[in-house]
Design a protein around this motif. Sequence first.
Motif, mmCIF file in Angstrom:
data_model
loop_
_atom_site.group_PDB
_atom_site.id
_atom_site.type_symbol
_atom_site.label_atom_id
_atom_site.label_comp_id
_atom_site.label_asym_id
_atom_site.label_seq_id
_atom_site.Cartn_x
_atom_site.Cartn_y
_atom_site.Cartn_z
ATOM 1 N N SER A 9 5.265 0.525 4.485
ATOM 2 C CA SER A 9 4.920 -0.351 3.367
ATOM 3 C C SER A 9 4.740 0.454 2.081
ATOM 4 O O SER A 9 5.110 -0.016 1.001
ATOM 5 C CB SER A 9 3.677 -1.175 3.686
ATOM 6 N N CYS A 10 4.188 1.665 2.177
ATOM 7 C CA CYS A 10 4.095 2.529 0.992
ATOM 8 C C CYS A 10 5.481 2.922 0.505
ATOM 9 O O CYS A 10 5.718 3.008 -0.700
ATOM 10 C CB CYS A 10 3.285 3.782 1.308
ATOM 11 N N LEU A 11 6.398 3.164 1.432
ATOM 12 C CA LEU A 11 7.761 3.519 1.048
ATOM 13 C C LEU A 11 8.451 2.373 0.320
ATOM 14 O O LEU A 11 9.130 2.578 -0.689
ATOM 15 C CB LEU A 11 8.560 3.926 2.281
ATOM 16 N N LEU A 12 8.262 1.162 0.809
ATOM 17 C CA LEU A 12 8.850 0.004 0.127
ATOM 18 C C LEU A 12 8.239 -0.192 -1.255
ATOM 19 O O LEU A 12 8.949 -0.510 -2.225
ATOM 20 C CB LEU A 12 8.676 -1.252 0.975
ATOM 21 N N SER A 13 6.932 -0.014 -1.374
ATOM 22 C CA SER A 13 6.283 -0.132 -2.679
ATOM 23 C C SER A 13 6.709 0.998 -3.601
ATOM 24 O O SER A 13 6.827 0.811 -4.817
ATOM 25 C CB SER A 13 4.768 -0.114 -2.507
ATOM 26 N N LEU A 14 6.934 2.174 -3.028
ATOM 27 C CA LEU A 14 7.392 3.314 -3.816
ATOM 28 C C LEU A 14 8.755 3.042 -4.434
ATOM 29 O O LEU A 14 8.970 3.304 -5.621
ATOM 30 C CB LEU A 14 7.471 4.559 -2.930
ATOM 31 N N THR A 15 9.660 2.487 -3.650
ATOM 32 C CA THR A 15 11.002 2.212 -4.179
ATOM 33 C C THR A 15 10.982 1.095 -5.222
ATOM 34 O O THR A 15 11.782 1.129 -6.160
ATOM 35 C CB THR A 15 11.976 1.848 -3.050
ATOM 36 N N SER B 128 8.458 0.458 -7.303
ATOM 37 C CA SER B 128 7.767 0.878 -8.523
ATOM 38 C C SER B 128 8.345 2.155 -9.114
ATOM 39 O O SER B 128 7.767 2.712 -10.046
ATOM 40 C CB SER B 128 6.277 1.090 -8.233
ATOM 41 N N TRP B 129 9.457 2.639 -8.599
ATOM 42 C CA TRP B 129 10.041 3.895 -9.054
ATOM 43 C C TRP B 129 10.440 3.794 -10.529
ATOM 44 O O TRP B 129 11.190 2.922 -10.930
ATOM 45 C CB TRP B 129 11.271 4.216 -8.209
ATOM 46 N N GLY B 130 9.885 4.677 -11.340
ATOM 47 C CA GLY B 130 10.244 4.747 -12.746
ATOM 48 C C GLY B 130 9.423 3.861 -13.659
ATOM 49 O O GLY B 130 9.450 4.035 -14.865
ATOM 50 N N LYS B 131 8.682 2.921 -13.130
ATOM 51 C CA LYS B 131 7.891 2.024 -13.967
ATOM 52 C C LYS B 131 6.523 2.633 -14.281
ATOM 53 O O LYS B 131 6.086 2.628 -15.422
ATOM 54 C CB LYS B 131 7.708 0.677 -13.282
ATOM 55 N N ASN B 132 5.859 3.131 -13.257
ATOM 56 C CA ASN B 132 4.539 3.714 -13.418
ATOM 57 C C ASN B 132 4.487 4.968 -12.557
ATOM 58 O O ASN B 132 4.416 4.896 -11.334
ATOM 59 C CB ASN B 132 3.477 2.697 -12.970
ATOM 60 N N TRP B 133 4.508 6.136 -13.183
ATOM 61 C CA TRP B 133 4.634 7.378 -12.435
ATOM 62 C C TRP B 133 3.377 7.732 -11.655
ATOM 63 O O TRP B 133 3.460 8.389 -10.607
ATOM 64 C CB TRP B 133 5.035 8.514 -13.359
ATOM 65 N N ILE B 134 2.225 7.301 -12.108
ATOM 66 C CA ILE B 134 0.988 7.559 -11.353
ATOM 67 C C ILE B 134 1.002 6.764 -10.057
ATOM 68 O O ILE B 134 0.712 7.296 -8.977
ATOM 69 C CB ILE B 134 -0.247 7.220 -12.212
ATOM 70 N N PHE C 258 1.887 6.309 -4.117
ATOM 71 C CA PHE C 258 2.662 5.775 -2.993
ATOM 72 C C PHE C 258 3.430 6.884 -2.275
ATOM 73 O O PHE C 258 3.583 6.849 -1.057
ATOM 74 C CB PHE C 258 3.625 4.684 -3.452
ATOM 75 N N GLY C 259 3.912 7.862 -3.021
ATOM 76 C CA GLY C 259 4.592 8.999 -2.403
ATOM 77 C C GLY C 259 3.655 9.791 -1.499
ATOM 78 O O GLY C 259 4.023 10.181 -0.385
ATOM 79 N N LEU C 260 2.435 10.028 -1.972
ATOM 80 C CA LEU C 260 1.439 10.694 -1.119
ATOM 81 C C LEU C 260 1.089 9.846 0.093
ATOM 82 O O LEU C 260 0.873 10.370 1.189
ATOM 83 C CB LEU C 260 0.176 11.001 -1.929
ATOM 84 N N GLY C 261 1.040 8.536 -0.095
ATOM 85 C CA GLY C 261 0.771 7.645 1.031
ATOM 86 C C GLY C 261 1.855 7.712 2.091
ATOM 87 O O GLY C 261 1.562 7.712 3.283
ATOM 88 N N VAL C 262 3.098 7.802 1.641
ATOM 89 C CA VAL C 262 4.209 7.924 2.590
ATOM 90 C C VAL C 262 4.091 9.225 3.366
ATOM 91 O O VAL C 262 4.237 9.252 4.594
ATOM 92 C CB VAL C 262 5.569 7.844 1.857
#
Length: 68
Positions: free
Chosen positions: A24-30, A32-38, A43-47
């Motif tokens: 689910s973090c991976l899906l959210s990461l993809t 939100s990619w490029g919109k909000n880097w924080i 989400f990347g750390l969560g993955v």
Amino acid sequence: MSNENHSKLYKWRAKYGAIVVAVSCLLSLTSSWGKNWILTGVFGLGVLLCGAIGFFDITRARADFTKK
């Protein structure tokens, strides 16, 4: 209370719960990619963290299964 009488859902959640959170973090990461880097970093750390925890949970469960 006995630890032997757990439901199937409890056993499944103990074994695969962290992997589901990592996916689910991976899906959210993809999404939100490029919109909000924080948020992308969180989400990347969560993955990474949840994926590692899930991997070691599954290997531990397999090792416990082969011992029995």
